[in-house]
Design a protein around this motif. Sequence first.
Motif, short mmCIF file in Angstrom:
data_model
loop_
_atom_site.label_atom_id
_atom_site.label_comp_id
_atom_site.label_asym_id
_atom_site.label_seq_id
_atom_site.Cartn_x
_atom_site.Cartn_y
_atom_site.Cartn_z
N HIS A 73 16.17 83.02 28.07
CA HIS A 73 15.36 81.96 28.69
C HIS A 73 16.12 80.63 28.75
CE1 HIS A 73 14.60 81.25 24.39
NE2 HIS A 73 14.28 80.02 24.73
N HIS A 74 17.21 80.50 27.99
CA HIS A 74 18.05 79.30 28.07
C HIS A 74 19.00 79.34 29.26
CE1 HIS A 74 16.85 77.47 24.28
NE2 HIS A 74 17.02 78.63 23.66
N ARG A 75 19.10 80.48 29.91
CA ARG A 75 20.01 80.63 31.05
C ARG A 75 19.37 79.99 32.28
NH1 ARG A 75 24.88 80.80 33.47
NH2 ARG A 75 25.38 82.74 34.57
N LYS A 76 19.74 78.74 32.54
CA LYS A 76 19.13 77.99 33.63
C LYS A 76 20.00 77.94 34.87
CE LYS A 76 15.76 76.77 30.84
NZ LYS A 76 14.42 77.37 30.98
N GLY A 77 21.33 77.99 34.69
CA GLY A 77 22.25 77.83 35.81
C GLY A 77 22.98 79.10 36.15
N ALA A 78 24.17 78.94 36.73
CA ALA A 78 24.93 80.11 37.21
C ALA A 78 26.39 80.07 36.78
CB ALA A 78 24.85 80.16 38.74
N THR A 79 26.73 79.25 35.78
CA THR A 79 28.14 79.08 35.41
C THR A 79 28.58 80.08 34.34
OG1 THR A 79 27.69 77.47 33.67
CG2 THR A 79 27.98 76.62 35.90
N ASP A 80 29.90 80.33 34.31
CA ASP A 80 30.48 81.12 33.23
C ASP A 80 30.39 80.37 31.91
OD1 ASP A 80 32.28 79.19 34.09
OD2 ASP A 80 34.00 80.53 34.19
N SER A 81 30.44 79.05 31.95
CA SER A 81 30.39 78.23 30.74
C SER A 81 29.08 78.43 29.99
CB SER A 81 30.55 76.75 31.09
OG SER A 81 31.74 76.52 31.81
N GLU A 82 27.97 78.41 30.71
CA GLU A 82 26.67 78.58 30.07
C GLU A 82 26.53 79.97 29.46
OE1 GLU A 82 22.13 77.36 31.24
OE2 GLU A 82 23.19 78.70 32.62
N VAL A 83 27.02 80.98 30.17
CA VAL A 83 27.00 82.33 29.62
C VAL A 83 27.82 82.41 28.33
CG1 VAL A 83 27.85 84.69 29.99
CG2 VAL A 83 26.50 83.58 31.75
N LEU A 84 29.00 81.81 28.32
CA LEU A 84 29.84 81.82 27.13
C LEU A 84 29.11 81.18 25.96
CD1 LEU A 84 32.56 82.31 25.75
CD2 LEU A 84 33.34 80.13 26.70
N PHE A 85 28.44 80.07 26.18
CA PHE A 85 27.69 79.38 25.13
C PHE A 85 26.60 80.29 24.56
CE2 PHE A 85 24.12 76.10 24.54
CZ PHE A 85 24.41 75.92 23.19
N LEU A 86 25.82 80.92 25.44
CA LEU A 86 24.73 81.78 24.98
C LEU A 86 25.26 83.03 24.28
CD1 LEU A 86 22.31 81.42 28.03
CD2 LEU A 86 22.22 80.23 25.83
N MET A 87 26.35 83.57 24.77
CA MET A 87 26.98 84.70 24.08
C MET A 87 27.40 84.31 22.67
SD MET A 87 29.24 86.25 27.26
CE MET A 87 30.23 87.32 26.22
N ALA A 88 27.96 83.11 22.52
CA ALA A 88 28.40 82.65 21.20
C ALA A 88 27.21 82.48 20.27
CB ALA A 88 29.17 81.34 21.34
N LEU A 89 26.10 81.98 20.78
CA LEU A 89 24.89 81.88 19.95
C LEU A 89 24.45 83.26 19.49
CD1 LEU A 89 22.90 79.19 21.95
CD2 LEU A 89 23.76 78.94 19.62
N ASP A 90 24.51 84.23 20.39
CA ASP A 90 24.17 85.60 20.03
C ASP A 90 25.11 86.16 18.97
OD1 ASP A 90 21.83 86.51 21.28
OD2 ASP A 90 22.84 86.79 23.19
N GLU A 91 26.36 85.75 19.02
CA GLU A 91 27.37 86.28 18.10
C GLU A 91 27.34 85.61 16.73
OE1 GLU A 91 29.48 88.70 18.22
OE2 GLU A 91 29.40 89.35 20.31
N GLY A 92 26.42 84.65 16.54
CA GLY A 92 26.29 84.03 15.23
C GLY A 92 26.94 82.68 15.10
N LEU A 93 26.79 81.84 16.11
CA LEU A 93 27.41 80.52 16.11
C LEU A 93 26.99 79.70 14.89
CD1 LEU A 93 29.35 78.97 17.96
CD2 LEU A 93 27.35 78.00 19.13
N ASP A 94 25.74 79.82 14.46
CA ASP A 94 25.28 79.07 13.29
C ASP A 94 26.03 79.45 12.02
OD1 ASP A 94 23.25 77.31 14.21
OD2 ASP A 94 21.89 78.99 14.47
N ARG A 95 26.32 80.74 11.86
CA ARG A 95 26.94 81.23 10.62
C ARG A 95 28.46 81.12 10.66
NH1 ARG A 95 23.71 85.17 12.46
NH2 ARG A 95 25.52 86.49 12.93
N ASP A 96 29.06 81.37 11.81
CA ASP A 96 30.51 81.49 11.92
C ASP A 96 30.96 80.98 13.28
OD1 ASP A 96 33.17 82.22 11.79
OD2 ASP A 96 32.79 84.37 12.04
N PRO A 97 31.06 79.66 13.46
CA PRO A 97 31.41 79.14 14.79
C PRO A 97 32.72 79.69 15.34
CG PRO A 97 30.59 77.39 13.38
CD PRO A 97 30.76 78.59 12.50
N HIS A 98 33.75 79.75 14.52
CA HIS A 98 35.05 80.24 14.97
C HIS A 98 34.95 81.70 15.42
CE1 HIS A 98 39.04 82.07 14.53
NE2 HIS A 98 39.54 80.87 14.79
#
Length: 259
Positions: free
Chosen positions: A135-160
């Motif tokens: 539901h955070h996917r508002k636009g059409a850029t690769d950048s936004e997808v990368l951000f949401l993928m990183a959140l899915d991958e555990g950005l809070d726990r392990d940003p790197h």
Amino acid sequence: MCRWAAYIGAPIYLEDVISRPGHSLIEQSKEADECKTSTNGDGFGVAWYDTRPEPGLYRDVYPAWSDPNLRSVAHHIRSGLFLAHVRASTGSAISRNNCHPFTAGNWSFMHNGQAGGFEHFRKQADMCVSDDLYHHRKGATDSEVLFLMALDEGLDRDPHGALSRSVARLENLSRERGCTPHMRLSAALSDGKRMFAVRYSSDHIAPSVYYRWSEARQGWAVVSEPLEADETGWTELAAGTFMELNDGKISMTEFTPEF
């Protein structure tokens, strides 16, 4: 390509980065020095943190140099942590939803670069984002997808690690379905307490990133290009590096996507 600037430290006015310096972000939107396209007029945005955990966000589709509201906002708002971006589209539409930074919860993210041939695998990339975050996917850029993928991958726990795994997934899609350059990345992101920056490329051309500590401001600036042409103390972030800025301290680790 795009230009961006981020700051963490003692509170300053946004204009001290966005509009006041001789080579401010607004100046870079008109004439960038280290960019494939010298003009970055396809929109702008700024995310800033104050007393709430979630960042404030102001974005629009006008060129940064022609929006008086941006100068007014930058003149009046003070923050100890903010991200600002001017956009040059690599293919997606000029719209507010495609302007950086992107935000979700307490996180903010902005990017300069591309996943080569994204238009050929946008559907597959979108499918990498979980239903909980889509539901955070508002636009059409690769950048936004990368951000949401990183959140899915555990950005809070392990940003790197989260960003490394997400870059690898997107780069793999480019290699399978897209074109070169498969990944060029300079990005800044924050959870409201820490700031992170990364510089990486799948080829030998990584988008520029510089950083500098200011004694006068008591803070770190991380930018696509130095804010003053004759200002000393700017250091280029090495390609393949992930940087964390936290409580006045800086740390660097190697950034290699986890294929």
